[in-house]
Design a protein around this motif. Sequence first.
Motif, PDB file in Angstrom:
ATOM      1  N   ILE C  42     -34.788  22.672 108.092  1.00 25.23           N
ATOM      2  CA  ILE C  42     -34.394  22.912 106.706  1.00 25.23           C
ATOM      3  C   ILE C  42     -35.476  23.619 105.877  1.00 25.23           C
ATOM      4  N   LEU C  43     -36.696  23.671 106.391  1.00 22.65           N
ATOM      5  CA  LEU C  43     -37.754  24.427 105.707  1.00 22.65           C
ATOM      6  C   LEU C  43     -38.633  25.105 106.770  1.00 22.65           C
ATOM      7  N   PRO C  44     -38.055  26.074 107.489  1.00 24.50           N
ATOM      8  CA  PRO C  44     -38.778  26.674 108.617  1.00 24.50           C
ATOM      9  C   PRO C  44     -40.023  27.442 108.169  1.00 24.50           C
ATOM     10  N   ASN C  45     -39.999  27.986 106.975  1.00 20.94           N
ATOM     11  CA  ASN C  45     -41.121  28.797 106.496  1.00 20.94           C
ATOM     12  C   ASN C  45     -42.105  27.988 105.648  1.00 20.94           C
ATOM     13  N   ASN C  79     -30.844  10.750  98.883  1.00 18.31           N
ATOM     14  CA  ASN C  79     -31.042  11.029  97.464  1.00 18.31           C
ATOM     15  C   ASN C  79     -31.863  12.313  97.307  1.00 18.31           C
ATOM     16  N   ILE C  80     -31.502  13.131  96.315  1.00 19.02           N
ATOM     17  CA  ILE C  80     -32.256  14.355  96.040  1.00 19.02           C
ATOM     18  C   ILE C  80     -32.637  14.360  94.565  1.00 19.02           C
ATOM     19  N   GLY C  81     -33.936  14.379  94.290  1.00 17.97           N
ATOM     20  CA  GLY C  81     -34.412  14.403  92.911  1.00 17.97           C
ATOM     21  C   GLY C  81     -34.855  15.801  92.517  1.00 17.97           C
ATOM     22  N   ARG C  82     -35.776  15.887  91.565  1.00 19.01           N
ATOM     23  CA  ARG C  82     -36.265  17.193  91.136  1.00 19.01           C
ATOM     24  C   ARG C  82     -37.381  17.694  92.042  1.00 19.01           C
ATOM     25  N   LYS C  83     -38.277  16.787  92.376  1.00 19.93           N
ATOM     26  CA  LYS C  83     -39.436  17.159  93.187  1.00 19.93           C
ATOM     27  C   LYS C  83     -39.491  16.398  94.504  1.00 19.93           C
ATOM     28  N   ILE C 120     -38.364  21.023  94.144  1.00 15.92           N
ATOM     29  CA  ILE C 120     -37.768  21.306  95.452  1.00 15.92           C
ATOM     30  C   ILE C 120     -37.292  22.759  95.452  1.00 15.92           C
ATOM     31  N   PRO C 121     -37.786  23.597  96.372  1.00 18.45           N
ATOM     32  CA  PRO C 121     -37.310  24.988  96.425  1.00 18.45           C
ATOM     33  C   PRO C 121     -35.791  25.029  96.614  1.00 18.45           C
ATOM     34  N   GLU C 122     -35.141  26.047  96.045  1.00 15.11           N
ATOM     35  CA  GLU C 122     -33.677  26.096  96.066  1.00 15.11           C
ATOM     36  C   GLU C 122     -33.093  26.113  97.479  1.00 15.11           C
ATOM     37  N   ASP C 126     -30.551  23.358  99.012  1.00 12.09           N
ATOM     38  CA  ASP C 126     -29.257  23.685  99.623  1.00 12.09           C
ATOM     39  C   ASP C 126     -29.147  23.070 101.019  1.00 12.09           C
ATOM     40  N   ASN C 127     -30.231  23.161 101.768  1.00 17.49           N
ATOM     41  CA  ASN C 127     -30.214  22.598 103.121  1.00 17.49           C
ATOM     42  C   ASN C 127     -30.152  21.073 103.108  1.00 17.49           C
ATOM     43  N   LEU C 128     -30.848  20.453 102.181  1.00 14.98           N
ATOM     44  CA  LEU C 128     -30.817  18.982 102.081  1.00 14.98           C
ATOM     45  C   LEU C 128     -29.397  18.492 101.812  1.00 14.98           C
TER      46      LEU C 128
END
Lengths: 147, 147, 147, 147
Positions: C42-45, C79-83, C120-122, C126-128
Amino acid sequence: MHKKHQIEVYVRFSETDAVGHVNNTSYFLYFEEARTKLFYEILPNRNKQSSMILASIHCDYVAPAFAGEELVVTTEVSNIGRKSFELQHLLTKKMDGKLVAKASCVTVCYNFIDDHSILIPEHLRDNLKKYQPLALLSKTEEGVHDF
Amino acid sequence: MHKKHQIEVYVRFSETDAVGHVNNTSYFLYFEEARTKLFYEILPNRNKQSSMILASIHCDYVAPAFAGEELVVTTEVSNIGRKSFELQHLLTKKMDGKLVAKASCVTVCYNFIDDHSILIPEHLRDNLKKYQPLALLSKTEEGVHDF
Amino acid sequence: MHKKHQIEVYVRFSETDAVGHVNNTSYFLYFEEARTKLFYEILPNRNKQSSMILASIHCDYVAPAFAGEELVVTTEVSNIGRKSFELQHLLTKKMDGKLVAKASCVTVCYNFIDDHSILIPEHLRDNLKKYQPLALLSKTEEGVHDF
Amino acid sequence: MHKKHQIEVYVRFSETDAVGHVNNTSYFLYFEEARTKLFYEILPNRNKQSSMILASIHCDYVAPAFAGEELVVTTEVSNIGRKSFELQHLLTKKMDGKLVAKASCVTVCYNFIDDHSILIPEHLRDNLKKYQPLALLSKTEEGVHDF
């Protein structure tokens, strides 16, 4: 009929250290997993009267490995004595076959009830021979490292 | 008479990871060492009929620690129920007292022969009370996390 | 489109302890492997400016596991928050699906150059969302554990 | 003036395995701790241009050790070559001096910037000699295992 025993291992992040690659102590986790799986195949009916203990192990570190890599442990039987046998482990990268480390270890057949070493059981000896490289077959009875 | 249980641990290089500091999994090694030493003091005659199992653990990571550092684990009893009790672990740097992590865990008294939880033995309960902060003494009988 | 992330792990002999089953500290090796593989997807880079750190983890031990067993770690985003975001890990036996342990952990997005938490990067957000159970989707913006 | 380097280690419960004693992989944790502490003494100004890497290690397992035991690792320098040196580690029980394991390892001086082995720096060589047993002093210049 020569067999090689192979397992794949994934390098966990927890197995690396602050230098950035796999810590020297983590290699033994991979070798133990390989040995355990091999022993499960060649001595499935292991019990307290007919078991094995590790007498010694040697590891040569050849190249670093990194978190997330897929490695392969290839194991062969390099010597069979009266009460003990020797394995060789090659640790390579799955991607390109590059050698990461090689190890050899001596395992002794052991009776944990009487607390002493025992002769290698015949069915185990037969199974060990299947994992010997052909070139080594003639050396089988010498038992250089034997206990 | 309030006691705090303290142990010192040395951060091994093998306990760090490729990010450069102590790996998240290594903290539990320190907490287990603290718990084991505390339990040896407060239940020295542990046996299969009167033992303990870990039911849960929670860790908050506060600041990184590094290879070669000396850390201190301070443990207190934060709650005592009927069959279980809760510990708090504080992990700090020996040099300056800086907080590295804090954890809490619930331990259940257990009979491994019959395979079920048991009441906290009286001598263990007495010993646990010695490690309770004074402010918590009144909460003793509530057993919030009890099993 | 709800996805569950699953990995299989083999219980190494070195991960057990003298009580006879998997040591309480070894579970975190399995959860870290699951997390690492999920994050790679979900965050390969991932880089020093856009990375993640573990803020906390909680584990409930439900049933023992033993050397040689095959286990499954199933991970969802709870759960997904802001950071920050929260994951749930379920550890089960591959053979019969029996629950061994469950864990939850909070991960914070982090810039290691500036040494502070970041939004959290966009593309990560999206992946989360793909790994959130449907029932939880409405809770997404609350950020209970947020940093 | 011959010095022996000694450290004490406590056997953690997590370092044992289901056979009931210290797992074969855990011994390397103790040896690494001993090495790290010795290196901190004899090469305190270690950096990327003048560092060390482990080339190989060998361990003979002599007797089991158990959770909660106090062990001692005694380290000596058994050989000094041009670019590498060899250490001997003895692992004994603190209580009665009983031998648990012995190990030897080869460490190579290394420049991580240029990525090649280097000559042992003079001040390191002087410090290594202090940890050589007297009987070995005459063998110093041979460098049997040298790189």
